[in-house]
Design a protein around this motif. Structure first.
Motif, short mmCIF file in Angstrom:
data_model
loop_
_atom_site.label_atom_id
_atom_site.label_comp_id
_atom_site.label_asym_id
_atom_site.label_seq_id
_atom_site.Cartn_x
_atom_site.Cartn_y
_atom_site.Cartn_z
N SER A 262 -4.12 23.46 1.85
CA SER A 262 -3.58 22.81 2.73
C SER A 262 -4.51 21.37 3.12
O SER A 262 -5.55 21.73 3.04
CB SER A 262 -3.41 23.68 4.04
N GLY A 263 -3.57 20.47 3.51
CA GLY A 263 -4.72 19.24 3.79
C GLY A 263 -3.66 18.05 3.69
O GLY A 263 -2.38 17.85 3.60
N GLY A 264 -4.20 17.03 3.38
CA GLY A 264 -3.42 15.41 3.34
C GLY A 264 -4.33 14.34 3.31
O GLY A 264 -5.58 14.38 3.16
N ARG A 265 -3.79 13.17 3.56
CA ARG A 265 -4.35 11.90 3.50
C ARG A 265 -3.86 10.97 4.55
O ARG A 265 -2.57 10.98 4.86
CB ARG A 265 -3.72 11.36 2.21
N LEU A 266 -4.74 10.47 5.19
CA LEU A 266 -4.20 9.01 6.17
C LEU A 266 -4.78 7.69 5.54
O LEU A 266 -5.82 7.75 5.10
CB LEU A 266 -5.29 9.25 7.27
N GLU A 269 -3.55 0.19 5.74
CA GLU A 269 -3.36 -1.03 4.86
C GLU A 269 -3.30 -2.05 5.68
O GLU A 269 -2.17 -2.16 6.61
CB GLU A 269 -2.52 -0.73 3.76
N LYS A 270 -3.89 -3.07 5.66
CA LYS A 270 -3.63 -4.34 6.38
C LYS A 270 -4.07 -5.58 5.35
O LYS A 270 -5.17 -5.61 5.17
CB LYS A 270 -4.26 -4.36 7.50
N GLY A 271 -3.29 -6.42 4.72
CA GLY A 271 -3.57 -7.36 4.15
C GLY A 271 -4.20 -7.04 2.75
O GLY A 271 -3.53 -6.30 2.19
N ASN A 272 -5.30 -7.49 2.53
CA ASN A 272 -5.88 -7.20 1.20
C ASN A 272 -6.90 -5.77 1.62
O ASN A 272 -7.50 -5.51 0.44
CB ASN A 272 -6.95 -8.29 0.74
N LEU A 273 -6.89 -5.35 2.55
CA LEU A 273 -7.87 -4.07 2.88
C LEU A 273 -7.00 -2.67 2.94
O LEU A 273 -6.06 -2.78 3.50
CB LEU A 273 -8.45 -4.27 4.27
N TYR A 274 -7.67 -1.78 2.14
CA TYR A 274 -7.05 -0.56 2.09
C TYR A 274 -8.10 0.62 2.11
O TYR A 274 -8.99 0.54 1.57
CB TYR A 274 -6.24 -0.24 0.83
N VAL A 275 -7.92 1.45 3.26
CA VAL A 275 -8.86 2.62 3.51
C VAL A 275 -8.15 3.79 3.67
O VAL A 275 -6.96 4.04 4.23
CB VAL A 275 -9.50 2.33 5.04
N THR A 276 -8.63 4.87 3.04
CA THR A 276 -8.25 6.05 2.98
C THR A 276 -9.19 7.40 3.33
O THR A 276 -10.29 7.07 2.62
CB THR A 276 -7.33 6.34 1.65
N LEU A 277 -8.64 8.37 3.59
CA LEU A 277 -9.36 9.83 3.82
C LEU A 277 -8.55 10.81 3.42
O LEU A 277 -7.59 10.77 3.98
CB LEU A 277 -10.04 9.59 5.09
N SER A 278 -8.88 11.55 2.59
CA SER A 278 -8.01 12.81 2.27
C SER A 278 -8.91 14.06 2.12
O SER A 278 -10.21 14.01 2.19
CB SER A 278 -7.49 12.78 0.69
N GLY A 279 -8.39 14.97 2.58
CA GLY A 279 -9.19 16.39 2.54
C GLY A 279 -8.30 17.39 2.46
O GLY A 279 -7.13 17.49 3.03
N TYR A 280 -8.64 18.54 1.82
CA TYR A 280 -7.99 19.77 1.81
C TYR A 280 -8.87 21.12 1.86
O TYR A 280 -10.09 20.98 1.50
CB TYR A 280 -7.48 19.85 0.17
#
Length: 464
Positions: A262-266, A269-280
């Motif tokens: 179980s888990g997921g990703r947040l 995204e804004k313009g040329n910037l993309y930030v993500t964090l995922s965890g399970y």
């Protein structure tokens, strides 16, 4: 009697109107309807109703029926001299060509779709000149049936490709690919995409019992997966995956051991910037009946600057400390995903926890993708590999956690709309500790290279 005869005539005309083609329908309208009127079997009002039905049927038959045949022909030549395993002074490089040939058949009409993909996978020269054996098989075969405008069910053999492919992927780099047999309930609107996939496997038809002990492959007996992707606002989106795969006990056919993930990703995204964090988080029991408590997380930041895209991130898969005894397995397993695009093209870390001797893995990475123009893209991936926990060699000594460095270079050239050429070259600077995981000599640099051409034209298309 006359009323019964009239009813039968009307029923026959209605069935013909519903299932005949356009030409037949027109003929019914101009001939049979006129004949029935002349013999006073039907009234003018009933004749008018049949005409309306025929016009409606012609309209339905003349719109939104599509049939197409597509081809994917993908030969790939590889040079392996340290791929997946360290070289020694005595090993010699491997050189070969594999080939994937797929024919995709697609049919769709309102509220219904059918897709099947037939493929042949071979190493050139594998079957000889006069061999009657081969590798022809079905990659996918499913139907989509609409329940509402936004909700449909997919039944049959299908790829399950979720999120970024880390847990569930079609494994497209593999010539064979990966598909599952099951049922998928899919809901999709502007802000939410949801899938619930379920599968129950058997090796053959049975009279009694549901024993599942495949001898030529390893597969789950039962799988349930729920995937949700929700767009929270203009910049944020949330993805969740909850999966439960069950394996039959190797000693007791009536016992299932279920592992949950179980888990997921947040995403931001804004313009040329993309930030993500995922965890399970992984829990439940393994097929050995051992309980599992393991985790995975991945932060990443991506920045686009003109033609250059830069990705900086890391993966961490938990493992076990060889110096401590635990009642739980702490080794995270990335289920049915793909490792090739995450942990290096040389595939040193694809089978968990075997490839890291249950020690877990920490993989910081830095990717550069440069779009030279609309046809050519250049890429360079850098990986550092560290064991996540203390791991011992065959002599019982704890080894250095740093395993090595890998650089993957690649060029993609899009010749036209249906031909793409790929070239790749990878090398690794392995440390002595890598020998514990992959044997061989860490002083000899492992290399791997490939050339691949993909032809993917549409062979035939018909619309009605």
């Amino acid at each position: 009697m006359k009323k019964t005869k009239k009813t039968l005539y009307l029923a026959a005309i209605t069935i013909l109107a519903l299932f005949s083609n356009q030409n037949m329908t027109a003929q019914i309208d101009s001939n049979l309807t006129k004949l029935l009127l002349e013999k006073k079997i039907i009234t003018q009002r009933e004749a008018d109703s049949l005409s309306v039905l025929n016009v409606f049927n012609q309209k339905v038959n003349s719109e939104n029926k599509n049939f197409s045949i597509g081809l994917e022909f993908r030969p790939r030549t590889e040079y392996r001299d340290g791929y997946r395993q360290l070289r020694t002074a005595d090993t010699k490089a491997a050189f070969f060509t594999t080939q994937r040939s797929r024919l995709d058949f697609n049919y769709s009409q309102p509220k219904f779709k059918f897709h099947t993909s037939i493929q042949d996978i071979r190493v050139l020269g594998q079957y000889g000149q006069t061999s009657t054996s081969g590798s022809l098989n079905v990659f996918e075969a499913y139907v989509d049936a609409d329940i509402t405008d936004q909700f449909f069910v997919r039944i049959g053999r299908q790829k399950v490709d979720l999120d970024n492919g880390r847990l569930f992927s079609q494994a497209n780099w593999s010539q064979a690919g990966r598909a599952h047999d099951g049922i998928n309930l899919i809901y999709d609107n502007n802000s939410i995409h949801s899938e619930f996939f379920t599968s129950f496997n058997q090796t053959a038809e049975r009279i009694f019992d549901t024993d599942f002990s495949p001898t030529t492959f390893t597969n789950y007996k039962l799988l349930n997966v729920h995937y949700l992707k929700a767009k929270l606002n203009e910049h944020f989106s949330l993805t969740t995956i909850n999966a439960a795969d069950s394996y039959q006990s190797k000693t007791t056919s009536g016992t299932l051991y279920t592992r949950g993930t179980s888990g997921g990703r947040l995403d931001f995204e804004k313009g040329n910037l993309y930030v993500t964090l995922s965890g399970y988080y992984q829990y439940g029991q393994l097929q050995t009946a051992e309980r599992v408590s393991a985790y995975y997380f991945q932060p990443e930041i991506q920045l686009k600057n003109g033609k250059l895209t830069t990705r900086l991130g890391a993966e961490f898969m938990s493992g076990e400390n060889a110096e401590k005894v635990s009642d739980f397995s702490k080794s995270f397993v990335p289920l049915y995903g793909v490792a090739w695009k995450f942990m290096g093209n040389m595939d040193y870390f694809t089978t968990f926890p075997t490839d890291v001797k249950k020690g877990g893995l920490f993989n910081p990475y830095l990717f550069f993708i440069y779009d030279l123009n609309k046809k050519v893209a250049l890429r360079s991936d850098f990986h550092l590999f560290y064991l996540g926990n203390k791991t011992k060699n065959d002599l019982g000594n704890t080894i250095n956690s740093y395993l090595g460095f890998e650089n993957d270079l690649s060029v993609k050239y899009k010749c036209n709309s249906f031909i793409t050429a790929d070239f790749g070259f990878s090398y690794m600077a392995a440390e002595k500790s890598m020998e514990t995981l992959k044997t061989g000599n860490s002083n000899i640099i492992p290399v791997w290279s490939y050339v691949m051409i993909t032809f993917k034209p549409e062979l035939f298309s018909f619309k009605k």
